[in-house]
Design an enzyme around this catalytic site. Structure first.
Site, short mmCIF file in Angstrom:
data_model
loop_
_atom_site.label_atom_id
_atom_site.label_comp_id
_atom_site.label_asym_id
_atom_site.label_seq_id
_atom_site.Cartn_x
_atom_site.Cartn_y
_atom_site.Cartn_z
N CYS A 73 7.82 29.76 -36.46
CA CYS A 73 7.76 30.98 -35.67
C CYS A 73 9.04 31.05 -34.84
O CYS A 73 9.22 30.26 -33.91
CB CYS A 73 6.53 30.90 -34.80
SG CYS A 73 6.40 32.26 -33.69
N HIS A 168 8.96 35.11 -46.60
CA HIS A 168 9.34 36.48 -46.29
C HIS A 168 9.74 37.24 -47.55
O HIS A 168 10.40 36.69 -48.43
CB HIS A 168 10.52 36.51 -45.31
CG HIS A 168 10.18 35.94 -43.97
ND1 HIS A 168 9.69 36.72 -42.94
CD2 HIS A 168 10.22 34.67 -43.50
CE1 HIS A 168 9.46 35.95 -41.89
NE2 HIS A 168 9.78 34.71 -42.20
N GLU A 217 3.74 41.39 -40.28
CA GLU A 217 3.60 39.93 -40.33
C GLU A 217 2.30 39.47 -40.96
O GLU A 217 1.24 40.02 -40.68
CB GLU A 217 3.65 39.36 -38.90
CG GLU A 217 5.04 39.16 -38.40
CD GLU A 217 5.05 38.39 -37.09
OE1 GLU A 217 4.25 37.45 -36.93
OE2 GLU A 217 5.83 38.76 -36.21
N CYS A 226 10.22 39.71 -35.11
CA CYS A 226 9.90 38.50 -35.86
C CYS A 226 11.19 37.73 -36.06
O CYS A 226 12.11 38.20 -36.75
CB CYS A 226 9.26 38.87 -37.20
SG CYS A 226 8.91 37.46 -38.26
N GLY A 229 11.75 36.41 -39.52
CA GLY A 229 11.98 37.58 -40.37
C GLY A 229 13.40 38.11 -40.23
O GLY A 229 14.02 38.51 -41.22
O1 ZDP Z 1 4.49 33.31 -41.11
C1 ZDP Z 1 3.63 33.89 -40.44
O2 ZDP Z 1 2.42 33.85 -40.75
C2 ZDP Z 1 4.09 34.64 -39.19
N1 ZDP Z 1 3.10 35.58 -38.77
C3 ZDP Z 1 4.37 33.62 -38.13
C4 ZDP Z 1 4.97 34.19 -36.90
C5 ZDP Z 1 6.44 34.52 -37.09
C6 ZDP Z 1 7.05 35.07 -35.84
N2 ZDP Z 1 6.82 36.43 -35.61
C7 ZDP Z 1 8.55 34.79 -35.75
O3 ZDP Z 1 9.14 35.26 -34.79
O4 ZDP Z 1 9.11 34.07 -36.56
C8 ZDP Z 1 6.46 34.46 -34.66
#
Ligand code: ZDP
Length: 281
Positions: A73, A168, A217, A226, A229
């Site tokens: 994350c 992703h 997400e 994200c 992302g």
């Molecule tokens: O991979 C997932 O299931 C994401 N929802 C995790 C969270 C990613 C996040 N938004 C980021 O900033 O990388 C926190």
């Protein structure tokens, strides 16, 4: 229980001081209840600051707002770095910026650095590009997935897949504002081509050094930002010849600086993280 609420560009998290115990203090179900914006505290996820493992300073674990556990994350680890700074300061051993933490995650060791200006730069490691490692059934298992067709909602999308520890799927569009994210996001997330489900980013290349992004997400739905992302989007842009190796990625919650270093092939992400409030529940 005490908690702190942080956000990184509006991607918001409940932080739990879990330094004295190796298992998260609350269950995934409780985390999902805490994240509920009407019946709980409200957040995109819950992050636990756990004891370090294998020589690292700390371990990070995170539950999405649906209770699922992602590997990494990006915005969350910037929030964690600020949270650790606050905890250590309260313990009378305030870290002096620039200060780097080594954090154990399910995606390996990730290192956020507290900068003197208050921002946090994260060494996000190497992007993972082979289809079998994303994972996705698109293309050839031992090859990259770059601009391959994926049928979603009766339309063929040209998708590029990148893992930053978490998976992703990136699509370049002319206008991110025109994307019907609520409708197509879940269809990407649960598409059978992605056995671990997927985070989905739509990217508009404004200039080679400036991308606009909207995200759906995995396990959390539409969020304002994200971090992983944004890193994946820049890698996808480079693989498609659409952007520079250093660019600003503008998210609904604000901008992140992303660099894919030529010298060490690693991704560096710089952005803010802020405490909003503390409470007990
Ligand atoms: O991979 C997932 O299931 C994401 N929802 C995790 C969270 C990613 C996040 N938004 C980021 O900033 O990388 C926190």
């Amino acid at each position: 229980m005490e908690f702190s609420k942080y956000h990184g560009l509006g991607n918001d998290f409940i932080l739990v001081d879990n330094r004295h115990q190796v298992d998260p203090l609350i269950s995934p179900e409780t985390a999902a209840a805490w994240c509920d914006r009407h019946f709980g505290i409200g957040a995109d996820g819950v992050i636990f600051a756990l004891p370090g493992q294998t020589g690292t300073d700390y371990t990070m674990r995170i539950y999405n707002s649906d209770g699922s556990e992602p590997e990494m994350c990006g915005n969350g680890i910037r929030c964690l770095a600020k949270y650790l700074e606050a905890l250590e300061t309260a313990d009378g051993r305030a870290p002096q910026a620039p200060h780097t933490y080594r954090i154990h995650t399910l995606a390996g060791v990730i290192s956020p650095t507290l900068q003197p200006d208050g921002q946090v730069t994260v060494d996000m490691g190497h992007p993972i590009l082979l289809a079998k490692d994303i994972p996705t059934t698109l293309g050839i298992p031992d090859d990259k997935v770059v601009n391959l067709p994926l049928a979603v909602a009766g339309q063929d999308w040209g998708v590029t897949c990148v893992s930053m520890g978490n998976p992703h799927c990136i699509t370049f569009v002319d206008d991110v504002a025109a994307v019907d994210l609520d409708k197509i996001g879940p269809q990407f997330e649960h598409h059978p081509a992605f056995p671990q489900r997927i985070n989905t980013e739509f990217i508009q290349v404004v200039r080679p050094d400036y991308l606009k992004m909207r995200v759906w997400e995995r396990g959390a739905g539409i969020t304002l930002a994200c971090g992983t992302g944004a890193c994946a989007a820049l890698v996808a842009g480079v693989l498609n010849g659409l952007c520079d190796r250093m660019a600003t990625v503008e998210l609904p919650g604000g901008p992140l600086r992303i660099e894919w270093s030529v010298t060490d092939d690693r991704i560096y992400m710089t952005g803010p993280a802020q405490q909003v409030f503390r409470g007990s529940i």
